[in-house]
Motif scaffolding. Structure first.
Motif, PDB file in Angstrom:
ATOM      1  N   SER A   1       2.913  -2.070  -1.296  1.00 39.11           N
ATOM      2  CA  SER A   1       4.408  -2.328  -1.544  1.00 39.11           C
ATOM      3  C   SER A   1       5.095  -1.045  -2.198  1.00 39.11           C
ATOM      4  CB  SER A   1       4.525  -3.643  -2.162  1.00 39.11           C
ATOM      5  OG  SER A   1       4.003  -3.505  -3.502  1.00 39.11           O
ATOM      6  N   PHE A   2       4.393  -0.554  -3.206  1.00 40.08           N
ATOM      7  CA  PHE A   2       4.806   0.676  -3.967  1.00 40.08           C
ATOM      8  C   PHE A   2       5.081   2.014  -2.849  1.00 40.08           C
ATOM      9  CE2 PHE A   2       4.185   4.327  -6.399  1.00 40.08           C
ATOM     10  CZ  PHE A   2       5.228   4.432  -7.524  1.00 40.08           C
ATOM     11  N   GLY A   3       4.234   1.993  -1.739  1.00 40.94           N
ATOM     12  CA  GLY A   3       4.556   3.047  -1.083  1.00 40.94           C
ATOM     13  C   GLY A   3       5.653   2.815  -0.082  1.00 40.94           C
ATOM     14  N   LEU A   4       5.729   1.567   0.264  1.00 39.07           N
ATOM     15  CA  LEU A   4       7.320   1.108   0.903  1.00 39.07           C
ATOM     16  C   LEU A   4       8.538   1.688  -0.112  1.00 39.07           C
ATOM     17  CD1 LEU A   4       6.455  -2.163   2.385  1.00 39.07           C
ATOM     18  CD2 LEU A   4       6.795  -0.415   3.718  1.00 39.07           C
ATOM     19  N   TYR A   5       8.259   1.474  -1.067  1.00 31.23           N
ATOM     20  CA  TYR A   5       9.297   1.815  -2.221  1.00 31.23           C
ATOM     21  C   TYR A   5       9.527   3.222  -2.174  1.00 31.23           C
ATOM     22  CZ  TYR A   5      11.910   2.542  -6.309  1.00 31.23           C
ATOM     23  OH  TYR A   5      13.006   2.900  -7.287  1.00 31.23           O
ATOM     24  N   ARG A   6       8.378   3.833  -2.139  1.00 32.52           N
ATOM     25  CA  ARG A   6       8.334   5.530  -2.455  1.00 32.52           C
ATOM     26  C   ARG A   6       8.646   6.428  -1.377  1.00 32.52           C
ATOM     27  NH1 ARG A   6       9.318   9.613  -4.772  1.00 32.52           N
ATOM     28  NH2 ARG A   6       7.828  10.722  -6.186  1.00 32.52           N
TER      29      ARG A   6
ATOM     30  N   ASP B   1      10.686   8.267   4.403  1.00 35.00           N
ATOM     31  CA  ASP B   1      11.351   8.003   5.835  1.00 35.00           C
ATOM     32  C   ASP B   1      10.596   6.554   6.427  1.00 35.00           C
ATOM     33  OD1 ASP B   1       8.911   9.107   6.476  1.00 35.00           O
ATOM     34  OD2 ASP B   1       9.762  10.407   8.031  1.00 35.00           O
ATOM     35  N   VAL B   2      10.853   6.268   7.456  1.00 35.23           N
ATOM     36  CA  VAL B   2      10.664   5.337   8.110  1.00 35.23           C
ATOM     37  C   VAL B   2       9.036   5.038   8.691  1.00 35.23           C
ATOM     38  CG1 VAL B   2      11.446   5.586  10.484  1.00 35.23           C
ATOM     39  CG2 VAL B   2      11.019   3.116   9.752  1.00 35.23           C
ATOM     40  N   TYR B   3       8.508   6.489   9.114  1.00 32.48           N
ATOM     41  CA  TYR B   3       7.390   6.643   9.624  1.00 32.48           C
ATOM     42  C   TYR B   3       6.348   6.558   8.424  1.00 32.48           C
ATOM     43  CZ  TYR B   3      10.317   8.209  13.242  1.00 32.48           C
ATOM     44  OH  TYR B   3      11.636   8.283  14.076  1.00 32.48           O
ATOM     45  N   CYS B   4       6.454   7.099   7.425  1.00 33.09           N
ATOM     46  CA  CYS B   4       5.552   7.099   6.211  1.00 33.09           C
ATOM     47  C   CYS B   4       5.440   5.610   5.831  1.00 33.09           C
ATOM     48  CB  CYS B   4       6.047   8.031   5.000  1.00 33.09           C
ATOM     49  SG  CYS B   4       6.173   9.886   5.596  1.00 33.09           S
ATOM     50  N   ARG B   5       6.745   4.997   5.813  1.00 36.43           N
ATOM     51  CA  ARG B   5       6.695   3.560   5.440  1.00 36.43           C
ATOM     52  C   ARG B   5       5.909   2.766   6.066  1.00 36.43           C
ATOM     53  NH1 ARG B   5      12.953   3.714   3.414  1.00 36.43           N
ATOM     54  NH2 ARG B   5      12.830   4.726   1.602  1.00 36.43           N
ATOM     55  N   LEU B   6       6.114   2.945   7.461  1.00 31.72           N
ATOM     56  CA  LEU B   6       5.160   2.138   8.555  1.00 31.72           C
ATOM     57  C   LEU B   6       3.599   2.396   8.156  1.00 31.72           C
ATOM     58  CD1 LEU B   6       7.145   2.194  11.822  1.00 31.72           C
ATOM     59  CD2 LEU B   6       6.289   0.217  10.576  1.00 31.72           C
ATOM     60  N   GLN B   7       3.436   3.705   7.850  1.00 31.55           N
ATOM     61  CA  GLN B   7       1.883   3.968   7.476  1.00 31.55           C
ATOM     62  C   GLN B   7       1.348   3.085   6.135  1.00 31.55           C
ATOM     63  OE1 GLN B   7       0.475   6.587   5.558  1.00 31.55           O
ATOM     64  NE2 GLN B   7      -1.663   6.678   6.553  1.00 31.55           N
ATOM     65  N   ALA B   8       2.327   3.373   5.217  1.00 29.41           N
ATOM     66  CA  ALA B   8       1.695   2.628   4.195  1.00 29.41           C
ATOM     67  C   ALA B   8       1.427   0.864   4.391  1.00 29.41           C
ATOM     68  CB  ALA B   8       2.931   2.880   2.918  1.00 29.41           C
ATOM     69  N   SER B   9       2.569   0.467   4.997  1.00 25.63           N
ATOM     70  CA  SER B   9       2.622  -0.984   5.282  1.00 25.63           C
ATOM     71  C   SER B   9       1.451  -1.406   6.128  1.00 25.63           C
ATOM     72  CB  SER B   9       3.863  -1.511   5.804  1.00 25.63           C
ATOM     73  OG  SER B   9       4.025  -0.991   7.009  1.00 25.63           O
ATOM     74  N   THR B  10       1.222  -0.551   6.951  1.00 26.54           N
ATOM     75  CA  THR B  10       0.164  -0.744   8.053  1.00 26.54           C
ATOM     76  C   THR B  10      -1.379  -0.655   7.272  1.00 26.54           C
ATOM     77  OG1 THR B  10       1.167   0.051   9.806  1.00 26.54           O
ATOM     78  CG2 THR B  10      -1.217   0.000   9.862  1.00 26.54           C
ATOM     79  N   LYS B  11      -1.449   0.275   6.508  1.00 29.65           N
ATOM     80  CA  LYS B  11      -2.603   0.358   5.734  1.00 29.65           C
ATOM     81  C   LYS B  11      -2.744  -0.792   4.842  1.00 29.65           C
ATOM     82  CE  LYS B  11      -3.987   4.297   7.487  1.00 29.65           C
ATOM     83  NZ  LYS B  11      -4.831   4.175   8.479  1.00 29.65           N
ATOM     84  N   SER B  12      -1.709  -1.147   4.094  1.00 29.64           N
ATOM     85  CA  SER B  12      -1.739  -2.089   2.961  1.00 29.64           C
ATOM     86  C   SER B  12      -2.230  -3.575   3.910  1.00 29.64           C
ATOM     87  CB  SER B  12      -0.367  -2.267   2.368  1.00 29.64           C
ATOM     88  OG  SER B  12       0.176  -3.652   2.422  1.00 29.64           O
ATOM     89  N   VAL B  13      -1.598  -3.934   4.904  1.00 30.73           N
ATOM     90  CA  VAL B  13      -1.662  -5.048   5.482  1.00 30.73           C
ATOM     91  C   VAL B  13      -3.350  -5.078   6.026  1.00 30.73           C
ATOM     92  CG1 VAL B  13      -1.291  -6.467   7.359  1.00 30.73           C
ATOM     93  CG2 VAL B  13       0.610  -5.667   6.084  1.00 30.73           C
ATOM     94  N   THR B  14      -3.594  -4.012   6.839  1.00 28.55           N
ATOM     95  CA  THR B  14      -5.042  -4.025   7.347  1.00 28.55           C
ATOM     96  C   THR B  14      -6.095  -4.126   6.140  1.00 28.55           C
ATOM     97  OG1 THR B  14      -4.021  -2.656   8.853  1.00 28.55           O
ATOM     98  CG2 THR B  14      -6.633  -2.640   8.755  1.00 28.55           C
ATOM     99  N   LEU B  15      -5.817  -3.349   5.049  1.00 28.11           N
ATOM    100  CA  LEU B  15      -6.870  -3.494   4.149  1.00 28.11           C
ATOM    101  C   LEU B  15      -6.844  -4.375   3.063  1.00 28.11           C
ATOM    102  CD1 LEU B  15      -7.287   0.273   3.450  1.00 28.11           C
ATOM    103  CD2 LEU B  15      -8.953  -1.002   4.687  1.00 28.11           C
ATOM    104  N   GLY B  16      -5.522  -4.807   2.598  1.00 27.07           N
ATOM    105  CA  GLY B  16      -5.403  -5.663   1.683  1.00 27.07           C
ATOM    106  C   GLY B  16      -5.257  -7.164   2.349  1.00 27.07           C
ATOM    107  N   ALA B  17      -4.889  -7.588   3.173  1.00 32.56           N
ATOM    108  CA  ALA B  17      -4.915  -8.950   3.751  1.00 32.56           C
ATOM    109  C   ALA B  17      -6.192  -9.354   4.253  1.00 32.56           C
ATOM    110  CB  ALA B  17      -3.811  -9.064   4.927  1.00 32.56           C
ATOM    111  N   MET B  18      -6.948  -8.274   4.759  1.00 30.32           N
ATOM    112  CA  MET B  18      -8.214  -8.437   5.527  1.00 30.32           C
ATOM    113  C   MET B  18      -9.236  -8.798   4.214  1.00 30.32           C
ATOM    114  SD  MET B  18      -8.988  -5.856   8.484  1.00 30.32           S
ATOM    115  CE  MET B  18     -10.856  -5.877   8.202  1.00 30.32           C
ATOM    116  N   SER B  19      -8.892  -7.802   3.287  1.00 30.59           N
ATOM    117  CA  SER B  19      -9.784  -8.295   1.821  1.00 30.59           C
ATOM    118  C   SER B  19      -9.545  -9.607   1.480  1.00 30.59           C
ATOM    119  CB  SER B  19      -9.582  -7.118   0.941  1.00 30.59           C
ATOM    120  OG  SER B  19     -10.033  -5.877   1.416  1.00 30.59           O
ATOM    121  N   LEU B  20      -8.237  -9.993   1.352  1.00 27.36           N
ATOM    122  CA  LEU B  20      -7.806 -11.101   0.731  1.00 27.36           C
ATOM    123  C   LEU B  20      -8.182 -12.496   1.597  1.00 27.36           C
ATOM    124  CD1 LEU B  20      -4.170 -10.565  -0.283  1.00 27.36           C
ATOM    125  CD2 LEU B  20      -5.846 -11.198  -1.793  1.00 27.36           C
TER     126      LEU B  20
END
Length: 123
Positions: free
Chosen positions: A29-34, A37-56
């Motif tokens: 979520s910090f990467g989405l803010y920081r 552009d949309v491409y970098c934000r999509l990459q940050a959100s993908t990594k966060s969901v894949t690693l974060g939600a899977m770990s959760l």
């Protein structure tokens, strides 16, 4: 090892995965803010969901043993669907003309996009 020790280790490992997953989601979520552009934000959100939600989900499955199978199924579905959906979202953003950051070095979609346009012209 006794059953109680195995359950205690499973519970501690589950809590560690929940904390790790929460950290990944926060950093995503910090990467989405920081990011610029949309491409970098999509990459940050993908990594966060894949690693974060899977770990959760795996962590919850280890803490609550009744959710063990459900947690691993959720993690498997996330592993299969999130990268694919991110790829399609990135391609849709590129085709709709979302601007890239000025500091971007490589445009990987340019060749594919030109081939798609040529194929559409032929049809």
């Amino acid at each position: 090892m006794t059953y109680e020790i195995v359950m205690l280790i499973s519970e501690y490992l589950g809590y560690a995965l929940i904390i790790l997953g929460s950290l990944f989601v926060f950093l995503g979520s910090f990467g989405l803010y920081r990011f610029p552009d949309v491409y970098c934000r999509l990459q940050a959100s993908t990594k966060s969901v894949t690693l974060g939600a899977m770990s959760l989900s795996v962590g919850v499955g280890l803490v609550e043993i009744n959710w063990f199978v459900k947690g691993f199924l959720i993690a498997a579905l996330l592993l299969l669907t999130v990268p694919v959906s991110s790829s399609y979202l990135t391609r849709a953003a590129y085709k709709s003309g979302a601007p890239m950051w000025e500091g971007a070095v490589v445009d990987m979609y340019a060749k594919v996009h030109l081939e798609d346009l040529a194929r559409e012209k032929e049809e």
